[in-house]
Design an enzyme around this catalytic site. Structure first.
Site, PDB file in Angstrom:
ATOM      1  CD  GLU A 277      40.986  44.606  28.574  1.00 33.18           C
ATOM      2  OE1 GLU A 277      40.804  43.988  29.638  1.00 33.18           O
ATOM      3  OE2 GLU A 277      41.440  44.094  27.554  1.00 33.18           O
TER       4      GLU A 277
ATOM      5  CD  GLU B 218      47.338  34.131  25.576  1.00 36.17           C
ATOM      6  OE1 GLU B 218      47.529  35.357  25.462  1.00 36.17           O
ATOM      7  OE2 GLU B 218      48.092  33.294  25.076  1.00 36.17           O
TER       8      GLU B 218
ATOM      9  CB  CYS C  40      42.099  40.798  24.855  1.00 37.28           C
ATOM     10  SG  CYS C  40      42.333  39.408  23.747  1.00 37.28           S
TER      11      CYS C  40
HETATM   12  P1  NAD Z   1      37.144  37.521  33.917  1.00 34.99           P
HETATM   13  O1  NAD Z   1      38.572  37.585  34.289  1.00 34.99           O
HETATM   14  O2  NAD Z   1      36.143  38.190  34.768  1.00 34.99           O
HETATM   15  O3  NAD Z   1      36.656  36.005  33.820  1.00 34.99           O
HETATM   16  C1  NAD Z   1      37.289  35.071  32.980  1.00 34.99           C
HETATM   17  C2  NAD Z   1      36.986  33.672  33.494  1.00 34.99           C
HETATM   18  O4  NAD Z   1      37.582  33.513  34.776  1.00 34.99           O
HETATM   19  C3  NAD Z   1      35.511  33.347  33.662  1.00 34.99           C
HETATM   20  O5  NAD Z   1      35.286  32.013  33.238  1.00 34.99           O
HETATM   21  C4  NAD Z   1      35.315  33.465  35.179  1.00 34.99           C
HETATM   22  O6  NAD Z   1      34.266  32.664  35.669  1.00 34.99           O
HETATM   23  C5  NAD Z   1      36.645  32.964  35.689  1.00 34.99           C
HETATM   24  N1  NAD Z   1      37.020  33.424  37.031  1.00 34.99           N
HETATM   25  C6  NAD Z   1      36.573  34.492  37.721  1.00 34.99           C
HETATM   26  N2  NAD Z   1      37.194  34.587  38.912  1.00 34.99           N
HETATM   27  C7  NAD Z   1      38.069  33.563  38.974  1.00 34.99           C
HETATM   28  C8  NAD Z   1      39.035  33.138  39.928  1.00 34.99           C
HETATM   29  N3  NAD Z   1      39.231  33.803  41.072  1.00 34.99           N
HETATM   30  N4  NAD Z   1      39.780  32.057  39.652  1.00 34.99           N
HETATM   31  C9  NAD Z   1      39.632  31.393  38.492  1.00 34.99           C
HETATM   32  N5  NAD Z   1      38.733  31.740  37.544  1.00 34.99           N
HETATM   33  C10 NAD Z   1      37.969  32.820  37.778  1.00 34.99           C
HETATM   34  O7  NAD Z   1      37.098  38.057  32.419  1.00 34.99           O
HETATM   35  P2  NAD Z   1      35.821  38.313  31.509  1.00 34.99           P
HETATM   36  O8  NAD Z   1      35.135  39.528  31.999  1.00 34.99           O
HETATM   37  O9  NAD Z   1      35.038  37.061  31.352  1.00 34.99           O
HETATM   38  O10 NAD Z   1      36.519  38.602  30.089  1.00 34.99           O
HETATM   39  C11 NAD Z   1      37.020  39.837  29.721  1.00 34.99           C
HETATM   40  C12 NAD Z   1      38.505  39.931  29.947  1.00 34.99           C
HETATM   41  O11 NAD Z   1      39.188  38.882  29.246  1.00 34.99           O
HETATM   42  C13 NAD Z   1      39.111  41.203  29.416  1.00 34.99           C
HETATM   43  O12 NAD Z   1      39.990  41.741  30.365  1.00 34.99           O
HETATM   44  C14 NAD Z   1      39.887  40.767  28.176  1.00 34.99           C
HETATM   45  O13 NAD Z   1      40.954  41.584  27.826  1.00 34.99           O
HETATM   46  C15 NAD Z   1      40.326  39.417  28.551  1.00 34.99           C
HETATM   47  N6  NAD Z   1      40.621  38.617  27.356  1.00 34.99           N
HETATM   48  C16 NAD Z   1      41.921  38.321  27.071  1.00 34.99           C
HETATM   49  C17 NAD Z   1      42.220  37.616  25.930  1.00 34.99           C
HETATM   50  C18 NAD Z   1      43.638  37.265  25.574  1.00 34.99           C
HETATM   51  O14 NAD Z   1      43.837  36.299  24.857  1.00 34.99           O
HETATM   52  N7  NAD Z   1      44.620  37.988  26.028  1.00 34.99           N
HETATM   53  C19 NAD Z   1      41.200  37.174  25.084  1.00 34.99           C
HETATM   54  C20 NAD Z   1      39.887  37.516  25.413  1.00 34.99           C
HETATM   55  C21 NAD Z   1      39.604  38.225  26.565  1.00 34.99           C
END
Ligand code: NAD
Length: 488
Positions: free
Chosen positions: A392, A259, A293
């Site tokens: 975004e 997601e 998001c």
């Molecule tokens: P992010 O991608 O930086 O981090 C998300 C999670 O991934 C965190 O727990 C982080 O520690 C982990 N992570 C980081 N690097 C990783 C790797 N290499 N492998 C595995 N895990 C890793 O996102 P964020 O800044 O925490 O959240 C914001 C983003 O989330 C925005 O882009 C938003 O659109 C998206 N989002 C999407 C939805 C959806 O359902 N489509 C919902 C909420 C947020």
């Protein structure tokens, strides 16, 4: 049990609440910039133990076979959390910086209730489908299809709607019979860790079935994606990280469920009530400071109404100032971190550098000395190819643009790498329907329609993701299909 974390929260590994081997890290209130406590800092070794516990619980217990027990545990968890709702509300606002009004919906109360929906699925799902008799190769066979749990789930979540996203993974995964290792975002560890405390102390969920590992180390997320003991990775976060997750999961051929981000369009048709549409577009984009998001961040209005729509939206945004998230009337709170605020400020500079006009907002509010606030911002004068229209931002920033009719609006909405959500406003049902079917996104609202609910699948087309969360479709992500035949 008091949920108020006076010192530090703990990890939940194999049914035990344990300190992190890496010590603890600070939890910061984004509205005040104050350190409000600590969370356990897990290491790779802690995560390894959590994965091992989840594997053992899946392979050596009846958890995945006992549908009624799982339903009971999920309802028990929901009811236990309800007993702590007001403490959870307070700490969620403090940790996430989300406006308190949102905790009465998707930031807290809604997701807790949703656990009941997943309990019902565990109980009522058609686990076995009888296909009756057929004669493959001329021999009579009775066939059936069974649904079974995928196995060990690695759940990786972001900070913006922590309870909603954590429960939208834990709920269906447990209902399906999986065991789980949850790694929440470093910005919002408490929301997950305190649920772990309730699980350990107030439910019969067996040891190892759910493990919660908080850490500032993104490498732990990566570890979940490569460990061969994990069968499925469910990830919510940025599209950039989603790509890494998918690539890292490839060598061990895990199921991957993503997601990701969005850049959704709010389309106003020429027969819409312009004032209502513009005020709703403004409301949407400031909700939780734009950190959603599925929030609509591109406002597309008929070309001959662009000037009026810009004025209306600017006025609406002016009435939605960023402020204290604990105040009941606040819609726009702070951004989650200094890093996120810098990211939004960079985009505001990019917008100006590309020739955009900041109609209102455009930076930190003068009346907020502390906290990671950005004023609700409207940008005009740019085309859909501008970076702020393509990428975004995740802040309270709306880009207004003109369209030349319904088909042009659809084309602009679709001119995006993302395909998560959208809104269409108008009066003619046939034209609205054409726009709904033309826009390539996983959800669409009509005239303010709200699709969010436990039984509604949510997810993205294109680079907004793979798979669906919530609803029966979201539950089915955690199932395998086994076809069985016997001579009839
Ligand atoms: P992010 O991608 O930086 O981090 C998300 C999670 O991934 C965190 O727990 C982080 O520690 C982990 N992570 C980081 N690097 C990783 C790797 N290499 N492998 C595995 N895990 C890793 O996102 P964020 O800044 O925490 O959240 C914001 C983003 O989330 C925005 O882009 C938003 O659109 C998206 N989002 C999407 C939805 C959806 O359902 N489509 C919902 C909420 C947020």
């Amino acid at each position: 049990m008091s949920l108020t974390p006076t010192k530090s929260t703990e990890l939940l590994i194999d049914g035990q609440l344990v300190p992190g081997s890496g010590g603890a890290f600070d939890v910061i209130n984004p509205a005040t910039e104050e350190v409000i406590g600590q969370a356990a800092e897990a290491t790779a070794a802690d995560l390894d133990a959590a994965i091992e516990a989840a594997r053992r619980a899946f392979d050596t217990t009846d958890w995945s076979r006992d549908h009624a027990f799982r339903a009971r545990c999920l309802r028990q968890l929901r009811d236990a959390l309800k007993g702590h709702t007001e403490e959870l509300r307070e700490l969620t606002v403090a940790e996430v910086g989300c406006p308190v009004f949102l905790t009465h919906g998707p930031q807290l109360d809604g997701p807790i209730d949703d656990l009941g929906y997943f309990a019902d699925l565990a109980e009522n799902y058609e686990w076995t489908t009888d296909l009756g008799v057929a004669k493959p190769m001329g021999i009579k066979n009775h066939r059936e299809i069974r649904s079974e749990a995928v196995g060990v789930v690695g759940a990786i979540t972001p900070w913006n709607f922590p309870h909603q996203i954590n429960f939208a993974k834990i709920g269906p995964a447990l209902a399906a019979g999986c065991t789980v290792v949850l790694k929440p975002a470093p910005d919002t560890p408490w929301c997950a860790a305190l649920v772990g405390k309730v699980i350990a102390e107030e439910t019969d969920i067996p040891p190892g079935v759910i493990n919660i590992v908080t850490s500032t180390d993104h490498g732990l997320g990566a570890q979940l994606t490569t460990d061969p003991r994990v069968d499925l990775v469910t990830f919510t976060g940025s599209t950039e990280t989603g790509r890494k997750v998918m690539a890292a999961a490839a060598p061990s051929l895990k199921k991957v469920f993503l997601e990701l981000g969005g850049k959704s369009a709010f389309i106003v048709l020429d027969d819409a009530d312009l004032a209502t549409a513009c005020s709703m577009a403004a409301f949407n984009v400031v909700t939780h400071a734009g950190q959603g998001c599925a929030i609509t961040t591109r406002l597309l209005v008929p070309r001959d109404k662009l000037f009026t729509a810009t004025e209306l939206t600017r006025d609406a945004l002016a009435g939605l100032a960023a402020g204290d998230p604990t105040a009941s009337g606040t819609i726009c709170g702070p951004l989650v971190s200094a890093r996120q605020r810098e990211r939004v400020e960079e985009y505001l500079q990019i917008a100006v550098a590309e020739g955009g006009t900041i109609e209102c907002g455009g930076g930190r509010p003068a009346d907020q000395e502390r906290g990671y606030f950005i004023s609700p911002t409207l940008i005009s004068g740019l085309s859909n190819s501008a970076r702020v229209a393509q990428e975004e931002i995740f802040g309270p920033v709306l880009v207004i643009m003109a369209h030349d009719g319904d088909d042009d609006a659809i084309a602009i909405a679709n001119d995006s790498p993302y395909g998560l959500s959208g809104q269409v406003w108008g009066t003619d049902p046939a034209r609205i329907d054409r726009v709904v079917s033309g826009v390539r996104t996983g959800t669409m609202g009509i005239n303010g329609g709200i699709w969010y609910a436990a039984d509604v699948p949510f997810g993205g087309y294109k680079q907004s993701g793979i798979g669906r969360e919530m609803g029966v479709a979201g539950f089915a992500e955690y199932l395998e299909t086994k076809s069985v035949a016997r001579p009839a």
